[in-house]
Enzyme design. Structure first.
Site, PDB file in Angstrom:
ATOM      1  N   GLU A  56       0.845  -1.203   0.000  1.00  0.00           N
ATOM      2  CA  GLU A  56       0.000   0.000   0.000  1.00  0.00           C
ATOM      3  C   GLU A  56       0.871   1.241   0.000  1.00  0.00           C
ATOM      4  OE1 GLU A  56      -3.007   0.625   3.005  1.00  0.00           O
ATOM      5  OE2 GLU A  56      -3.681  -1.455   2.899  1.00  0.00           O
TER       6      GLU A  56
HETATM    7  C1  NOJ Z   1      -4.121   1.345   5.688  1.00  0.00           C
HETATM    8  C2  NOJ Z   1      -5.240   0.355   5.588  1.00  0.00           C
HETATM    9  O1  NOJ Z   1      -4.792  -0.915   5.292  1.00  0.00           O
HETATM   10  C3  NOJ Z   1      -6.359   0.792   4.655  1.00  0.00           C
HETATM   11  O2  NOJ Z   1      -7.475   0.052   4.989  1.00  0.00           O
HETATM   12  C4  NOJ Z   1      -6.555   2.275   4.749  1.00  0.00           C
HETATM   13  O3  NOJ Z   1      -7.673   2.705   4.068  1.00  0.00           O
HETATM   14  C5  NOJ Z   1      -5.324   2.956   4.209  1.00  0.00           C
HETATM   15  N1  NOJ Z   1      -4.146   2.520   4.938  1.00  0.00           N
HETATM   16  C6  NOJ Z   1      -5.381   4.476   4.234  1.00  0.00           C
HETATM   17  O4  NOJ Z   1      -5.529   4.927   5.527  1.00  0.00           O
END
Ligand code: NOJ
Length: 457
Positions: free
Chosen positions: A363
């Site tokens: 991510e």
């Molecule tokens: C971490 C999380 O895994 C995800 O669910 C979240 O929306 C994003 N970062 C952004 O905060």
């Protein structure tokens, strides 16, 4: 149309042919269909049903309606040249009460998603747990109850047996520090529990589940690529003095080391945060060994860096994060500092553990205010953010650090937990009134980047 300042010369192929490019999502944030067929409520259904827990009391009952629109969304990914799609399974869609009976409808839904991905040439990357514990299990104590180990093992076994013939890339947990810290210590996320007596057992049980899930996947899925994901941020002392340096070390142990180190056989960082020793009553003999699993990759999720100062008023850890808005730096809508070198430093940091075999950015992304003008969403800030972070990923790779993939958070705007629908993180804009999707400039750029093309935005 405004021109995007293009100092970005990289192409996707500069990261190597086997580098994995994708987008990340999570079930509760996109699926909606909260009580469709046999789905049982999760802790997020419960938490959002109580007033005052989320921004404007928003919830994920409909979210992006991915449950109904998955074909449209996957086709759009395909059109945008995205080859890897990370999504999570909703435990209570598969097992409405968390244990016991299995919903054939739930299994069918994920079979359809997986099969449609494969048909469209997308590789599925599946997260087993992205924060939406079945509410029925929370009623028995949720993550604070050691029985979760058995509940989780049964759930993982079902998922591995149902989908493992087609899904080869797995992530056991998503950001355990966040779901234990925000959910069981601060009470700002589901299930809204607070205090050390909830936090410490939850941490230990999550560490045990992390490894147990890995072992089950290894046994049941042939040729599996097994990982788990961690939130991580570079931590810098606010002032250059001894007390702030020590506070930064404690915050770093809590935010960056707590979950990976036991999985590598290094134990918990007790020497840096002594209060964690109070976890001992929850441990039984053999737990240190049970916490270890040799993951094929570690998913790191990085957005920002934190500056930390010493504080007598913060119990246990005596360290306080100095908000980015108070530091007069460039921030996103989440009040997270835009600090691209953080991702580079985190890649190096995780490479520094001898037991880490591979690192993938599972991510990275940003929320900004997005405006539609004449049907176009020109999100220059997100675009610059992504480019700046990617440059740092490339720099790390060029210097020889392992980093084998990058997933943008996220595909469509979605339900951002306690912040509701206000922060938009998507490459694709969603009009939540009518569920229309509009590819933002960042999405157009990402898609051209993946196809090695240059475009005028
Ligand atoms: C971490 C999380 O895994 C995800 O669910 C979240 O929306 C994003 N970062 C952004 O905060």
């Amino acid at each position: 149309m405004p021109n995007i300042p293009d100092h970005f010369n990289l192409k996707a192929r500069d990261f190597g042919d086997s580098f994995v490019w994708g987008v990340s999502t999570a079930a509760y944030q996109i699926e909606g269909a909260h009580d469709m067929h046999d789905k049982g409520p999760s802790i997020w259904d419960e938490f959002t049903s109580k007033k005052g827990n989320t921004y404007k009391d928003q919830h994920g009952k409909e979210a992006c309606e991915f449950y109904h629109k998955y074909q449209e969304d996957i086709l759009l990914m395909k059109k945008m040249n995205i080859k890897h799609f990370r999504f999570s399974l909703s435990w209570s869609r598969i097992m409405p009460k968390g244990t016991g009976s299995i919903s054939t409808k739930g299994i069918e839904f994920y079979n359809e998603v997986i099969n449609f991905c494969l048909k469209c040439g997308l590789t599925p990357w599946v997260t087993l747990y992205h924060w939406d514990l079945p509410h029925a299990l929370e009623e028995k104590g949720g993550w604070t109850n050691r029985d979760i180990l058995g509940w989780f093992e049964d759930y993982v076994t079902i998922c591995a047996k149902s989908f493992g013939d087609r899904v080869k890339n797995w992530m056991v947990l998503n950001e355990p520090m966040v779901f234990t810290g925000a959910g069981y210590f601060l009470g700002v996320h589901a299930p809204g529990k607070k205090g050390l007596r909830n936090f410490l057992p939850s941490v230990h049980h999550a560490v045990l589940c992390q490894a147990a899930g890995g072992r089950i996947l290894r046994n049941l899925v042939s040729n599996a690529n097994i990982g788990t994901t961690f939130s991580c941020s570079q931590i810098t002392p606010y002032r250059n003095n001894r007390r702030d340096h020590m506070a930064a070390d404690r915050a770093d142990a809590m935010l960056n080391r707590l979950f990976i180190e036991p999985s590598l056989g290094m134990g918990y960082p007790w020497e840096t945060i002594p209060v964690l020793k109070q976890m001992q009553p929850y441990m039984v003999s053999g737990d240190a060994e049970r916490s270890v699993f040799e993951f094929d990759f570690i998913g790191i999720q990085n957005y920002t860096r934190e500056k930390v100062k010493h504080s007598f008023f913060v119990p246990y850890i005596m360290a306080r994060i100095v908000k980015a808005s108070r530091r007069k730096v460039k921030t996103t809508l989440m009040d997270w500092e835009v600090y691209p070198p953080s991702i580079y430093n985190m890649i190096k940091r995780f490479n520094g553990y001898p037991g880490v075999k591979k690192v993938i950015i599972t991510e990275n992304g940003a929320a900004f205010v997005d405006k539609i003008e004449e049907g176009i969403v020109y999100d220059k800030e997100r675009l610059s953010y992504l480019q700046a972070y990617l440059k740092q990923v490339h720099k790390a790779q060029r210097e020889g650090w392992k980093v084998d993939g990058y997933f943008v958070w996220t595909f469509t705007d979605n339900f951002e937990w306690a912040e509701g629908y206000y922060p938009r993180f998507g490459l694709v804009y969603v009009d939540f009134e009518n569920q229309q999707r509009i590819v933002k400039s960042s999405g157009k750029w990402f898609s051209a980047f993946l196809a090695y093309k240059k475009i005028d935005l």
